[in-house]
Design a protein around this motif. Structure first.
Motif, PDB file in Angstrom:
ATOM      1  N   VAL A 127      58.192  44.903  41.109  1.00  0.00           N
ATOM      2  CA  VAL A 127      56.695  45.993  41.134  1.00  0.00           C
ATOM      3  C   VAL A 127      56.049  45.402  42.389  1.00  0.00           C
ATOM      4  O   VAL A 127      55.708  46.356  43.252  1.00  0.00           O
ATOM      5  N   CYS A 184      46.010  48.283  48.163  1.00  0.00           N
ATOM      6  CA  CYS A 184      46.637  47.620  47.055  1.00  0.00           C
ATOM      7  C   CYS A 184      47.878  48.574  46.245  1.00  0.00           C
ATOM      8  O   CYS A 184      47.027  49.621  45.691  1.00  0.00           O
ATOM      9  N   GLY A 185      48.796  47.979  45.781  1.00  0.00           N
ATOM     10  CA  GLY A 185      49.770  48.557  44.789  1.00  0.00           C
ATOM     11  C   GLY A 185      49.670  47.803  43.885  1.00  0.00           C
ATOM     12  O   GLY A 185      48.953  46.700  43.758  1.00  0.00           O
ATOM     13  N   GLN A 186      50.363  47.794  42.770  1.00  0.00           N
ATOM     14  CA  GLN A 186      50.437  47.168  41.545  1.00  0.00           C
ATOM     15  C   GLN A 186      50.865  45.772  41.868  1.00  0.00           C
ATOM     16  O   GLN A 186      51.644  45.744  42.459  1.00  0.00           O
ATOM     17  N   GLY A 187      50.164  44.886  41.398  1.00  0.00           N
ATOM     18  CA  GLY A 187      50.555  43.281  41.450  1.00  0.00           C
ATOM     19  C   GLY A 187      50.360  42.819  43.079  1.00  0.00           C
ATOM     20  O   GLY A 187      50.811  41.833  43.181  1.00  0.00           O
ATOM     21  N   GLY A 203      44.744  44.493  43.411  1.00  0.00           N
ATOM     22  CA  GLY A 203      45.722  45.578  42.563  1.00  0.00           C
ATOM     23  C   GLY A 203      45.624  45.454  41.489  1.00  0.00           C
ATOM     24  O   GLY A 203      45.276  44.525  40.777  1.00  0.00           O
ATOM     25  N   LYS A 204      45.931  46.387  40.823  1.00  0.00           N
ATOM     26  CA  LYS A 204      46.142  46.464  39.152  1.00  0.00           C
ATOM     27  C   LYS A 204      47.188  45.601  38.704  1.00  0.00           C
ATOM     28  O   LYS A 204      48.246  45.275  39.415  1.00  0.00           O
ATOM     29  N   GLY A 205      46.676  44.946  37.877  1.00  0.00           N
ATOM     30  CA  GLY A 205      47.803  43.873  36.996  1.00  0.00           C
ATOM     31  C   GLY A 205      47.611  42.527  37.514  1.00  0.00           C
ATOM     32  O   GLY A 205      48.736  41.684  36.984  1.00  0.00           O
TER      33      GLY A 205
END
Lengths: 408, 373
Positions: A12, A55-58, A112-114
């Motif tokens: 991810v 940012c992407g996830q993680g 980023g998310k997460g």
């Protein structure tokens, strides 16, 4: 053996970072013909506008504060692309042009998310630039530096979801980017927090110091040993500092340039030898019980040094290669056989090395490192005052740091 | 007494006038039984003195001509003074460890007498040799053979000890199910293969170009044999290991530019390459072959007493069955023609040619000395 990776889902965080509509400045290597083959224009290393990532996830977005230029960058610029891929890398999908800069510090500007709750915007960090997949045999042994698919932020850019997804617009997508830019986005696992008592400029030295730290750790070095270090450049100096921090009884350095000899002495070498004047092998034997050194570190990568180091070792001694070689050398295995010597190689660093170096800077064991910074320049001056200066004036420089917009 | 002596390039002579050695305190007079011919002997023969001393050796004080033969077995004929409590007895079967060392250099003082700066071998550096009626050696060089190990097998202990030492020098003890690649199916490669199997290696792959040697490797238990001229060694070895993690250790018993490069590339991250081979000349090498996987490359030489002891124990327990290594037995007068030249001209046909030192002796002498027919 380093701790095994337990990072969770790399696939991810390893996805390409999405882009915003904005642009930013970056210094990118375009490869193609080597500098020696075309005129001295800035065509190969360009200070240019590219899309700004988000940012992407993680992932975590960082504003670089200080970024060092490294020997590997110079090698790519002069004679590459060699580490930078020129056709889509079968795993990363990346190829030139690639944003340079893999030794840097910065400030977190977006999460980023997460990502874990411990991270906050404004956190002062440095980046451990190894890109790894986490599930190959090497990674499972904790050897992220030997990941069978490894890459490097600032040298081979982003990881693709699959090799099928060829990046079509490599010219416009920043991928992971590198430290020589206004912004970059990296997976969370690459970010390392730095304590308040370490300046952001010094934090940009963590990466090269970690190379020396890891080399000493991976070797059979003991504090009571006599050690030979070939080369007093930035990596040689990192090794000297790591040895000193670990209480090495006798550090012998072999170096030709006057300035670098002085740096070596300043950073803790007990004896500094000149291979153009001294008999390195005889001296090492004399200084080490008549037998020779226990361990040698090659941070120079030249034939004469290798020949001398192998002979300067005592029986059952170990030669540690750190240098990346430009071309093949001549090697006579019997020189190892008849005294049962070992020739081992190290690559960058493994999990935990960055943290150990940061700790050692913080508590004073690596108290000399700030002196490695010999010049500070702006991002727009990288080609002339950075790369070209290092090529022309190599011996008088240790680390040139490039000032980023994240510098406080 | 009669002995085979090395005079120089292509010059080995059987002579009858060599003085019998004296047996001093702490020494043992050995009546030789079987002697093997080694690659090093062949190199000295074909290429002229390289290992053999042309000026007085620091320990033996001898220079060529010297008596040859360093892989040999024999029986005790006489015990020197001071060996009453040694456990050695006249008539005992022995393998001889031919190591010569100075006992005062840094290597010797640190337990690495096989890497002695002034070292050598009985049969290569002076100090007598197995290809003679008798040799006098220090008591510590005498390794008794168990009852169930015959004297001809006793002459194989030395090359097997080379393999044992190489395996000991590798990280095999720390690996749960060791997967190993052995480059070269000559006598030393085969010795390493046998020792690896005796020491519980999970997978032993042999890389060899010559057909007969490929067959020998299989016969001695290698699980797979790869012909590097027909298959990609690195890819095939990875596949044979299950595709996820490459082999743990590589042993270079071939000593050619291709074997060292492939050995460095075949191992896993932090893998070990053990170089057993002795090389003829320097070669182009790329340290990057080691760098990208943090591999190590270690040179090993000869053996120590523990290696002889390990081999002898394994032979006694039946864990190593090396008899098929003996592909020919000759008498001393045929040493050069049926020994040296046979090995030089028909290299792949043979593994070990043994000289039977007691063949052609009177029956009485035979009864006292040899055991197996």
């Amino acid at each position: 053996m380093p701790a095994t990776t337990q990072d969770g889902d790399h696939s991810v965080a390893n996805k390409p970072a999405p882009t915003t509509d904005g642009t930013m400045k970056a210094v990118r290597f375009h490869g193609g013909k080597t500098l020696r083959e075309v005129d001295q224009s800035q065509r190969h290393l360009r200070y240019e506008d590219i899309p700004e990532p988000k940012c992407g996830q993680g992932q975590i977005k960082i504003k670089p504060a200080w970024c060092g230029i490294c020997g590997s960058d110079l090698h790519e610029y002069l004679g590459g692309p060699s580490i930078c891929p020129t056709s889509p890398h079968p795993i990363t999908g990346e190829q030139v042009p690639v944003t340079f800069g893999h030794e840097f510090s910065g400030v977190i500007e977006e999460l980023g998310k997460g990502v874990a709750e411990k991270w906050k915007v404004g956190d002062r960090v440095c980046v451990q630039p190894i890109i790894y997949d986490g599930d190959c045999g090497a990674c499972q042994d904790g050897l992220i530096n030997c990941c069978y698919k490894n890459g490097f932020v600032g040298l081979s850019g982003r990881i693709c979801r699959s090799a099928m997804l060829r990046i079509i617009n490599t010219d416009t997508s920043p991928g992971w980017g590198g430290g020589l830019s206004d912004h970059l986005v990296v997976p969370e696992y690459a970010v390392v927090k730095i304590p308040d008592n370490i300046g952001l400029d010094v934090a940009a030295l963590v990466e090269p110091l970690a190379v020396g730290w890891h080399a000493v750790n991976a070797s059979p070095f003991k504090p009571s040993d006599s050690v030979l270090v070939l080369g007093g450049g930035p990596i040689g100096l990192a090794v000297i500092q790591a040895l000193r921090a670990r209480g090495c009884k006798q550090i012998i350095v072999s170096e030709v340039s006057q300035m670098r000899k002085e740096f070596a002495k300043e950073f803790g070498a007990h004896h500094v030898l000149d291979p153009t004047k001294d008999d390195i092998v005889a001296k090492c034997r004399e200084l080490a019980d008549g037998q020779g050194v226990n361990v040698s570190f090659d941070a120079a990568g030249v034939q004469a040094g290798l020949d001398q180091a192998i002979l300067a070792l005592r029986a059952r001694g170990t030669h540690v290669n750190i240098a990346i070689w430009e071309k093949r050398c001549n090697f006579f295995p019997n020189d190892l056989v008849f005294r049962e010597k070992t020739y081992m190689a190290v690559a960058t660093y493994v999990k935990g090395d960055f943290e150990d170096v940061i700790s050692a800077i913080s508590d004073g064991r690596l108290d000399m490192c700030k002196k490695m910074i010999t010049k500070r320049i702006g991002l727009d001056e990288v080609v002339e005052e950075g790369f070209k200066a290092l090529i022309k004036d190599k011996d008088n420089q240790v680390k040139i740091l490039v000032r980023g917009s994240g510098q406080i | 007494m009669r002995a085979a002596r090395y005079y120089g390039k292509e010059d080995v002579r059987i002579v009858d006038d060599v003085e019998r050695p004296t047996c001093g305190e702490g020494q043992v007079r050995v009546e030789t039984a079987f002697v093997g011919i080694c690659g090093t002997d062949l190199h000295e023969f074909m290429g002229g003195p390289n290992f053999s001393p042309t000026s007085p050796h620091p320990v033996t004080k001898e220079s060529i001509p010297i008596t040859i033969g360093h892989e040999f077995s024999g029986t005790i004929k006489e015990l020197g003074k001071g060996l009453e409590k040694s456990g050695l007895k006249v008539g005992q079967k022995l393998a001889i460890q031919p190591t010569i060392y100075c006992a005062r250099c840094g290597a010797c003082e640190n337990g690495a007498e096989n890497a002695c700066l002034n070292g050598g071998f009985v049969g290569l550096s002076g100090g007598g040799g197995g290809l003679s009626e008798e040799v006098v050696v220090p008591a510590e060089a005498c390794l008794p053979l168990p009852d169930n190990v015959d004297l001809d097998i006793g002459a194989l202990v030395e090359p097997l000890a080379v393999g044992w030492h190489a395996v000991d020098a590798s990280p095999i003890a720390d690996i749960k199910e060791p997967k190993c690649v052995v480059f070269g199916g000559g006598p030393i490669g085969l010795a390493v293969v046998q020792v690896l199997l005796a020491r519980g290696a999970k997978l032993v792959i042999c890389v060899e170009v010559a057909k007969k040697r490929q067959e020998f490797a299989k016969e001695f238990g290698a699980h797979h044999v790869i012909d590097p001229t027909k298959q990609d060694v690195v890819a095939t070895a990875l596949e044979l290991c299950g595709g996820q993690q490459p082999p743990d250790i590589a042993f270079d018993c071939a000593g050619v530019p291709q074997s060292i490069e492939t050995a460095c590339k075949v191992v896993k991250s932090r893998g070990a390459v053990v170089n057993v081979a002795i090389w003829e000349k320097s070669i182009p090498f790329n340290p990057n072959w080691l760098v990208f996987r943090e591999a190590s490359y270690k040179g090993v030489l000869g053996y120590q007493k523990k290696d002889f002891e390990g081999v002898i124990k394994a032979l006694g327990e039946g864990k190593i069955k090396p008899a098929p290594m003996i592909t020919s037995r000759i008498q001393m007068d045929r040493l050069v023609d049926d020994g040296y030249w046979a090995l030089i001209k028909e290299k792949d046909k043979h593994v070990k040619i043994l000289v039977d030192m007691r063949a052609g002796l009177s029956d009485t002498a035979k009864v006292v000395s040899s055991s197996a027919p």
